[in-house]
Design an enzyme around this catalytic site. Structure first.
Site, short mmCIF file in Angstrom:
data_model
loop_
_atom_site.label_atom_id
_atom_site.label_comp_id
_atom_site.label_asym_id
_atom_site.label_seq_id
_atom_site.Cartn_x
_atom_site.Cartn_y
_atom_site.Cartn_z
N GLY B 235 0.84 -1.19 0.00
CA GLY B 235 0.00 0.00 0.00
C GLY B 235 0.88 1.24 0.00
O GLY B 235 0.72 2.12 -0.82
N PHE B 236 1.78 1.29 0.97
CA PHE B 236 2.72 2.41 1.10
C PHE B 236 1.97 3.74 1.17
O PHE B 236 2.45 4.76 0.68
CB PHE B 236 3.75 2.40 -0.04
CG PHE B 236 4.34 1.03 -0.27
CD1 PHE B 236 5.13 0.45 0.72
CD2 PHE B 236 4.08 0.30 -1.41
CE1 PHE B 236 5.65 -0.82 0.56
CE2 PHE B 236 4.59 -0.97 -1.58
CZ PHE B 236 5.38 -1.53 -0.60
N GLY B 465 1.80 -6.47 4.35
CA GLY B 465 3.16 -6.94 4.13
C GLY B 465 4.03 -6.65 5.33
O GLY B 465 5.21 -6.99 5.38
N GLN B 593 11.21 -5.27 6.85
CA GLN B 593 10.59 -3.95 6.78
C GLN B 593 11.64 -2.86 6.60
O GLN B 593 11.48 -1.95 5.80
CB GLN B 593 9.86 -3.66 8.10
CG GLN B 593 8.56 -4.36 8.25
CD GLN B 593 7.51 -3.62 7.47
OE1 GLN B 593 7.26 -3.94 6.31
NE2 GLN B 593 6.90 -2.63 8.06
N LYS B 656 8.34 1.14 18.60
CA LYS B 656 8.25 2.49 18.06
C LYS B 656 7.67 2.56 16.65
O LYS B 656 7.42 3.66 16.14
CB LYS B 656 9.63 3.15 18.05
CG LYS B 656 10.11 3.58 19.45
CD LYS B 656 11.41 4.34 19.35
CE LYS B 656 11.71 5.08 20.65
NZ LYS B 656 12.99 5.83 20.55
N GLY B 657 7.52 1.43 15.98
CA GLY B 657 7.04 1.48 14.59
C GLY B 657 8.22 1.42 13.63
O GLY B 657 9.18 2.17 13.78
N GLU B 660 8.20 2.77 8.25
CA GLU B 660 8.53 3.91 7.41
C GLU B 660 9.95 4.43 7.56
O GLU B 660 10.53 4.99 6.63
CB GLU B 660 7.50 5.03 7.65
CG GLU B 660 6.19 4.64 7.01
CD GLU B 660 4.99 5.40 7.52
OE1 GLU B 660 4.59 6.35 6.86
OE2 GLU B 660 4.43 5.03 8.58
#
Ligand code: FES
Ligand code: FES
Lengths: 167, 694
Positions: B235-236, B465, B593, B656-657, B660
């Site tokens: 998706g991004f 993903g 990722q 923390k994610g 991106e």
């Protein structure tokens, strides 16, 4: 105009009527419900629709189904041996050589095709010695797998998985 | 401070649970979902960038055998809400951008629909259009706020004085290109409308957010809209909000009750209908003292939006967090153009906004005679510069040092153009990465005990993903104190409890916190020996941590670049990133990722560029043959590492994610390495060979 074709798909013989404008990819997906090959571009630019067609890797979006009467198609769903995955598929799982997985069936079919090509001694654009046996160096794998795009960026793991899958 | 969960399943690396389905191609993406006897929709798009539709002739299309209906602005039903102008499908005769949908043809086969679409005659009275972004437009304006709800402008101290005091000043303009997200799976929706209930098989980063948008547009109560999306082919950001095709598919389905309508966008259509990253123009001014401390820092960012709907990329926002400087300012200005509406693309704000400043930092380090790693270390802030809040944890320096060690940075001769190997100039460069810890409200999770010994965890989250199917189950296992294998996770369906969108790297923070709260509530209620069927549903707990702390992930990326002496060809033989991203839930998946983000950053640096034809207002290179994304042979060696980081403030997992941050800073590191290789400073992406052929 319609035509009738017989295809052997993942070991099963299937007959279907297709519009002459129907691509092999759409015939598989819409006509036969075989959705393992994916449509990422429909223009031969991404490799997501790759299958083994009569034993060689091919994109299915670039040709019409009617011209493939009698063809043998193996998709990623038909590569394994019953419940057992193909070694390349196992290697993809171990190396986590994918994320979203949308390019993956095409990558896996392409990888199996690459291994056969290398085993048969076919050179690639980066093969230095055109007379000796072909090698499965990382550079060779990268070159040979470059027709399969992965927007998730799993390339470095794909190269590892393809080489693992050869063992 | 949150009670950190003790990791047992977390920190391990189980393979993706849906992996076998993905490597065989049997995982059902939106257009793979089996439906009975579907019909197919095909779009007719505007061929001018601005105008008014004066007539639509559908006669020839309708005369084709197998055509069921053609919807146009003349006959399309009125929507209940047109508040989101992007979703106001066929509601007006105005043409706002080239590629806008002007009609949709539905037929029994895709071939017929496509052919019939070519027979629809749309007459558009053309108006003059304006699609040219430039920094010197007189009509640039300040939006009320920028994406993420951030302030448009900030200022502190006296910028002019800070620059005047400086021993060295960098005052340069940097540009990033127009980028298209291009997830490998084109957007697709299959819609079935029966008895005022709408079923959508969609490719979305959030089933619940799609449901809300569609329900609102059609004036349905959300319970009547059922969205299913178990697997998403990337998706991004492009699938983070509903786009017009979902509305068109639903509209066509309403016209043909009980018949499944399939609408899959083509790759080309994605360049005008599903968002993109705005091009940016960034003026960066940095002042440095003789000993290499920033005296002033300013980022003035310009982007574009469509005229009919505003999107304001928060390009200057990361500069508010990165480095200490007493005098500073950030601004955002927009040009409103006759273009498709830009939207989220992986790390909106941070990705473009860490390009200009991180190249400028390299330029200033050189001017000050300092190593770029050292220069960054010297400008570490003690608290977040603009908010004044302490960082919940900040390990940029550790990332820079560990990255330098792993990369072999200490042997580097700083002289540009000093190294040449068999016809290639070789250089190395560094840049920093950052991404905020985001938490989205609105999630709920349900946990049910199903004998023998299994826990069903339900939340309408997404896996695009990112690994949610696996990692969220690991979190649930630790929260319940059971084995990973005893958790049966269910996601990707609006029948499951509400969940926020997979965006802003907020998924695990938001859904994980919710699942942990549900697990704790479940144990409190039912103890360690629940009965079959015991269940509890809990909403995400509030957190005030962001009132007290600045919470961000950081990283450092190192690149080796080779530029061919004669041809100017640019290669990146090596990329290495070290990140501080809190706890890593599943190292095997996390590495993918981070490496994936860096790979997309490499792609942005070397290749990506949507070329606008200003005469017609469209992206000319609108496919994967001409919009180049990195291929396998472009990416020989990408490594991602992380440092141990224990952050008790972000959430109960300490994460923390990671979705991106990998794309943030990559392009700057590569540009800096190219300068080191050649002495040529490129400030405009992409890094094509013409920059180096002189
Ligand atoms: S769908 Fe066939 S190559 Fe892309
Ligand atoms: S795994 Fe997503 S495109 Fe390759």
């Amino acid at each position: 105009m319609d035509g009738e074709v017989e295809l052997r798909v993942d070991g099963r013989t299937r007959r279907l009527r297709v519009d002459n404008r129907t691509t092999l990819l759409d015939a598989l997906r819409d006509g036969l419900g075989v959705t393992s090959p994916k449509k990422g571009c429909d223009h031969g630019q991404c490799g997501a629709c790759t299958v083994l067609l009569d034993g060689r890797r091919a994109v299915t979006c670039l040709s019409f189904a009617v011209v493939h009467d009698g063809a043998e198609v193996v998709t990623a769903a038909g590569l394994g041996d019953g419940e057992r995955l193909h070694p390349v598929q196992e290697a993809f799982l171990d190396r986590d050589a994918f994320q979203c997985g949308f390019c993956t069936p095409g990558q896996v079919c392409s990888a199996v095709g690459v291994l056969d090509e290398v085993a048969a001694g076919h050179p690639s654009a980066v093969t230095a010695d055109l007379t000796g046996p072909a090698e499965l160096s990382p550079e060779e794998v990268r070159e040979r797998m470059s027709g399969n795009l992965c927007r998730c960026g799993a390339y470095v793991r794909i190269v590892e998985a393809v080489r693992d899958g050869a063992r | 401070m949150t009670d950190l969960l003790r990791p047992r399943a977390m920190g391990r690396s189980p393979r993706r649970v849906e992996g076998p389905a993905k490597v065989t191609g049997t995982a059902p993406y939106a257009s793979d979902q089996p439906v009975h006897d579907p019909v197919h929709a095909w779009l007719v798009q505007a061929e001018v960038a601005r105008g008014v539709v004066t007539s639509v002739d559908t006669g020839r299309a309708l005369a084709e055998e197998g055509v069921l209906t053609v919807l146009t602005p003349d006959n399309a039903p009125r929507l209940a809400s047109t508040e989101d102008a992007e979703l106001a499908a066929l509601q007006s005769h105005d043409v706002d951008f080239r590629g806008q949908v002007l009609a949709v043809v539905v037929a029994r086969t895709p071939e017929t629909a496509r052919h019939a679409a070519s027979l629809v005659r749309v007459v558009v009275e053309q108006r003059p259009h304006d699609v040219r972004l430039s920094g010197d437009r007189a009509d640039l304006y300040a939006p009320e706020q920028v994406n993420g709800g951030f302030e448009t402008d900030t200022a502190e101290g006296d910028l002019a004085a800070g620059l005047a005091q400086a021993a060295h000043v960098v005052d340069r303009t940097y540009t990033t290109a127009w980028y298209n997200n291009n997830p490998l799976e084109p957007h697709a929706t299959t819609a079935v409308w029966s008895d005022e209930n709408l079923l959508l098989y969609d490719s979305t980063q959030g089933v619940h957010t799609t449901r809300e948008a569609v329900a609102e547009t059609f004036g349905l109560s959300p319970e009547r809209v059922h969205v299913i999306s178990p697997h998403v082919g990337g998706g991004f950001g492009a699938k983070g909000t509903a786009h017009v095709h979902a509305i068109l598919a639903a509209m066509a389905a309403r016209a043909l009750p009980d018949v499944p309508v399939k609408l899959a966008l083509t790759r080309q259509q994605m360049y005008s209908l599903v968002g993109y990253r705005t091009p940016t123009i960034q003026r960066v001014r940095l002042g440095g003292s003789a000993d290499g401390r920033l005296t002033a820092l300013a980022v003035d960012a310009i982007g574009q939006t469509s005229r009919f709907k505003e999107f304001a990329e928060q390009t200057a926002v990361p500069a508010r967090t990165m480095y200490a400087a007493p005098h500073r300012r950030t601004t955002h200005r927009l040009a409103a153009l006759d273009v498709p509406v830009p939207a989220w693309m992986r790390a909106p704000g941070e990705c473009p906004g860490m390009f200009g400043p991180e190249v400028a930092m390299d330029e200033l380090a050189i001017a000050c005679g300092l190593d770029p790693v050292e220069f960054r270390v010297r400008n570490e802030p003690e608290v977040e510069p603009e908010s004044g809040k302490p960082f919940s944890s900040r390990n940029l320096v550790a990332c820079l040092r560990e990255g330098a060690r792993r990369f072999g940075w200490s042997h580097r001769d700083p002289t540009p153009g000093a190294r040449q190997e068999s016809g290639w100039r070789v250089g190395t460069g560094v840049a920093a990465s950052t991404y905020p810890v985001n938490r989205s409200p609105g999630s709920e999770a349900n946990i049910r005990f199903t004998a023998p010994g299994r826990y069903r965890v339900e939340i309408g989250a997404a896996d695009i993903g990112t690994g949610t199917w696996t990692s969220l189950a690991q979190i649930a296992a630790d929260a319940l104190g059971v084995d990973h294998g005893d958790v049966e996770l269910r996601i990707g369906d609006t029948r499951l409890p509400k969940a926020s969108v997979a965006g802003g790297s907020s998924g695990i923070t938001s859904w994980g916190s919710t699942v942990v709260a549900a697990a704790r509530a479940f144990r409190e209620k039912f103890g360690d020996r629940p009965d079959d069927g015991d269940e509890t549903c809990v909403a995400m707990p509030e957190s005030s941590a962001s009132d007290d702390y600045a919470m961000h992930a950081f990283g450092a990326q190192f690149a080796e670049v080779r530029v061919h002496v004669d041809t100017g060809e640019v290669r990146v033989p090596r990329l290495l990133g070290v990140f501080a991203v809190g706890r890593v839930v599943n190292p095997r998946l996390a590495r993918s990722q981070l490496v994936g983000g860096m790979t997309m950053g490499l792609s942005m640096a070397l290749h990506e560029h949507s070329l606008l034809d200003e005469r017609f207002g469209h992206v000319v290179n609108h496919d994967l043959a001409e919009y180049h994304i990195a291929t396998n042979s472009d990416v020989p060696d990408v490594e991602a590492h992380w440092i141990e980081e224990h952050d008790p403030h972000t959430n109960p997992m300490g994460t923390k994610g990671i979705g991106e941050i990998g794309i943030v800073g990559t392009a700057a590191a590569i540009v800096n390495a190219a300068h080191h290789a050649t002495g040529i400073r490129v400030r405009d992406l992409p890094l094509t060979l013409d920059h180096f052929v002189r």
